[in-house]
Design an enzyme around this catalytic site. Structure first.
Site, PDB file in Angstrom:
ATOM      1  N   GLU A 419      -4.853  15.236   1.334  1.00  0.00           N
ATOM      2  CA  GLU A 419      -5.708  15.467   0.131  1.00  0.00           C
ATOM      3  C   GLU A 419      -7.092  14.653   1.282  1.00  0.00           C
ATOM      4  O   GLU A 419      -6.948  13.344   1.991  1.00  0.00           O
ATOM      5  CB  GLU A 419      -5.183  14.110  -0.483  1.00  0.00           C
ATOM      6  N   ASP A 492      -2.521  10.180  -1.571  1.00  0.00           N
ATOM      7  CA  ASP A 492      -3.302   8.895  -1.903  1.00  0.00           C
ATOM      8  C   ASP A 492      -2.291   8.270  -2.685  1.00  0.00           C
ATOM      9  O   ASP A 492      -2.458   9.266  -3.843  1.00  0.00           O
ATOM     10  CB  ASP A 492      -4.605   8.695  -2.055  1.00  0.00           C
ATOM     11  N   ASP A 494      -3.123   7.199  -5.273  1.00  0.00           N
ATOM     12  CA  ASP A 494      -3.639   7.026  -6.831  1.00  0.00           C
ATOM     13  C   ASP A 494      -3.105   7.972  -7.836  1.00  0.00           C
ATOM     14  O   ASP A 494      -2.789   9.312  -7.854  1.00  0.00           O
ATOM     15  CB  ASP A 494      -4.858   6.343  -7.034  1.00  0.00           C
TER      16      ASP A 494
END
Ligand code: 0RA
Length: 628
Positions: A419, A492, A494
């Site tokens: 990513e 990540d 998140d």
């Protein structure tokens, strides 16, 4: 030879010699299929009687002595004097070619085997045949040898019933083998029972004691249910029965969750294996009507469904009854009558559009099934195009964004799907180029216009990924072409990261399922914290690990840094924590993970607002940045 075999020349024929001279012309062959054809020919006459409304039960008995007996409870073949031929009508029916049906012009003769030649042909090819008629309160009988009467029609007794019984022993100086197959006959009789609803057809094999009885009040509707028996169906069986301009149309269909189609088409009970105008009318009406409805209800969202797409998972039976069928094609199993196309199209499209209007629930499921097919097909086409555009997938023609590895053995190769450009940059520098390849994925691919999967497929990154994996997609997916045996998703920790993971897993699950089944898909697990004290640095992967480490070294002068994103790590750190096989941990994705991802994806991206709202509410604490 073929030219002699017109209806006119047959009508002109009188005796049965031509049948014995050229049996193949009348029953197709003298082999096993011709032998069974003899039975069908007799049964067809009983079916005609049933279609005329006078017969309910037909029984076929394979006897130990090599005879086959067909019994029906119709009106009985007429036994009265036939003025033109100056003999009993029964004798005419059994000794003159094409005499059947001539007695009764009103009767709607629709069945008739491939050659539709009548019971006299069976008589001609039988060493011995006994015809018994129950009619006028009497039992009449006449016997034949190789088609010639052995006796006059004689009265054998009284009966309050009506019907016809034909027993025949094939002439094995013409027919090759006495090998009646219970299974073959039974299968055709079952089919006839489906095609002619309500008629009870029984078959008994006295050689073995086997017995089957078929009766289907639902006709071909039950045929479709039977064909879909062990499959997961998507809608109830659609059923249509309608007559237009002397053509009787009967259609039943149902979608199942497979990708292949089963369509049987019949004309006058004959299986038209080569299709023809009735099938063309059916398919074009199906495609057009589904597209119209999908457009009107906006389920399609611009996706155009092709005739191939509407066939995916379709089980259908199309049966028409036509006064004067014209058969064409290699095996004369293709309907040629051009008017039938328009008739089937018209009655079917009218009935199907009302069905869709009146049943929005099932309609939606059906339409979605065909749209999924269209999307997958389009995706496969795009992937093919991309592959073609890039040439063969050699290292020099691979997508530019891919930093490939040098190892060629897929079993040793790993592809990191990373990513974000900055993390991708770090991992390109930190990796082992020998066997680790890096493909960057833009962070926001999930949000591409509230991505439906088909749009995602058009997304450049995803298309590049398909090309890099090298194994194609959807029905063309070929795992033996896979270029990397570990595909590692690195995002990540998140919300965006978990969305990208959800998307990729859903994508693999729907379009490259084998990838997951074969255990090729992994998640990289980057550390959560970096703990620093003086010159000591340690990456930890969980809160527990963090707490333990801090209480080993003591809290004084300790700095604890929470990693927000991969991009914060430099190449060496990324290698040491997440990519080095000696220390990294990977989570292997199994099918349950993928199913769950698919479910979440559907909630996040689907058209239904309520489950999405509920999902977001439930997960509100983890999804504060959610953008849907
Ligand atoms: C011609 C006319 C009628 C019946 C049949 C043929 C007939 C033929 C077969 C062959 C096997 N089973 C059959 N059942 C009937 C109708 C005669 C009438 O008007 O009663």
């Amino acid at each position: 030879m073929e030219n002699d075999y017109g209806a006119e020349s047959i009508v002109a024929l009188e005796g049965l010699e031509p049948v014995r001279k050229r049996p193949g012309m009348f029953i197709g062959s003298t082999g096993i299929s011709g032998l069974h054809h003899l039975v069908y020919e007799v049964v067809d006459n009983s079916i005609d009687e049933a279609l005329a409304g006078f017969c309910r039960n037909i029984s076929v008995i394979i006897r130990k002595d090599g005879y086959v007996t067909v019994v029906d409870d119709g009106r009985g073949i007429p036994v009265e004097h036939h003025a033109q031929h100056k003999m009993s009508a029964l004798t005419v029916a059994l000794t003159k070619l094409h005499a059947g049906g001539k007695f009764d012009k009103k009767s709607y003769k629709v069945s008739g085997g491939l050659h539709g030649v009548g019971v006299s042909v069976v008589n001609a090819l039988s060493d011995h045949l006994v015809a018994q008629v129950r009619r006028n309160g009497k039992i009449y009988e006449q016997e034949f040898k190789k088609g010639n009467p052995l006796s006059e029609v004689t009265i054998k007794g009284d009966s309050s019933e009506t019907g016809t019984t034909v027993s025949f022993y094939p002439d094995f100086s013409i027919m090759e083998k006495n090998e009646f197959s219970f299974d073959t006959l039974s299968q055709r009789l079952r089919e006839l029972a489906f095609l002619n609803k309500g008629i009870k057809i029984k078959i008994t094999d006295e050689r073995t004691g086997k017995e089957h009885e078929f009766q289907y009040q639902g006709g071909i509707k039950e045929f479709v249910t039977y064909l879909n028996k062990n499959k997961e169906s998507i809608n109830d069986v659609f059923y249509l029965e309608k007559q237009k301009d002397d053509v009787a149309v009967e259609i039943a269909f149902q979608y199942n969750d497979t990708y292949s189609d089963i369509i049987f088409s019949f004309v006058n009970n004959i299986n038209t294996v080569e299709g023809g105008t009735h099938l063309v009318g059916f398919k074009s009406a199906l495609t057009r009507t589904i597209n119209q409805y999908a457009e009107k209800t906006n389920i399609a969202k611009g996706v155009k469904v092709s005739s191939d797409d509407v066939l995916e998972g379709l089980t259908a039976v199309v049966s028409v009854k036509v006064q004067e069928p014209q058969f064409e094609g290699q095996t004369k199993a293709k309907l040629g009558n051009s008017e039938v196309k328009g008739i089937v199209d018209a009655v079917f499209s009218a009935a199907l559009s009302s069905y869709l209007e009146e049943n929005p629930g099932p309609a939606r499921k059906m339409i979605e099934k065909t749209i999924n097919a269209a999307v997958a097909r389009e995706a496969a086409r795009k992937a093919r195009e991309l592959t073609r555009r890039k040439g063969a997938l050699d290292s020099w023609s691979l997508p530019g964004k891919l930093a490939d590895c040098s190892e060629k053995d897929p079993a040793k190769c790993e592809l990191y799907l990373v990513e974000g450009d900055s993390a991708a940059g770090s991992s390109k520098q930190g990796r082992n180029r020998q066997y680790q390849a890096i493909l960057p994925l833009r962070g926001k691919i999930l949000n591409v216009e509230k991505a439906r999967l088909n749009k995602i497929m058009a997304n450049n990154e995803v298309a590049t990924m398909i090309a890099a994996l090298g194994a194609g997609i959807a029905e063309e997916f070929n795992i033996s072409k896979l270029r990397y045996h570990k595909i590692i998703i690195m995002t990540d920790a998140d919300v965006d990261g978990s969305h990208i993971t959800t998307l990729l897993l859903t994508f693999f699950y729907r379009y490259m399922k084998q990838l997951i089944e074969a255990g090729h898909v992994y998640l990289a697990l980057p550390p959560l914290y970096k703990i620093k004290k003086g010159k000591t640095e340690k990456y930890v992967y969980s809160d527990e690990e963090k707490n333990i480490f801090v209480s080993q070294i003591g809290e004084d002068g300790v700095s604890i840094q929470r990693y927000k994103g991969l991009g914060e790590m430099n190449p060496e750190q990324l290698w040491e924590t997440t990519m080095d096989p000696r220390v990294r941990s990977l989570k292997k994705i199994n099918i349950d993970d993928a199913v769950e991802a698919d479910r979440i994806f559907t909630i996040l991206m689907g058209d239904q607002v309520e489950p999405r709202r509920q999902f977001i509410e439930t997960h509100a604490k983890d999804v504060d940045e959610l953008d849907v």
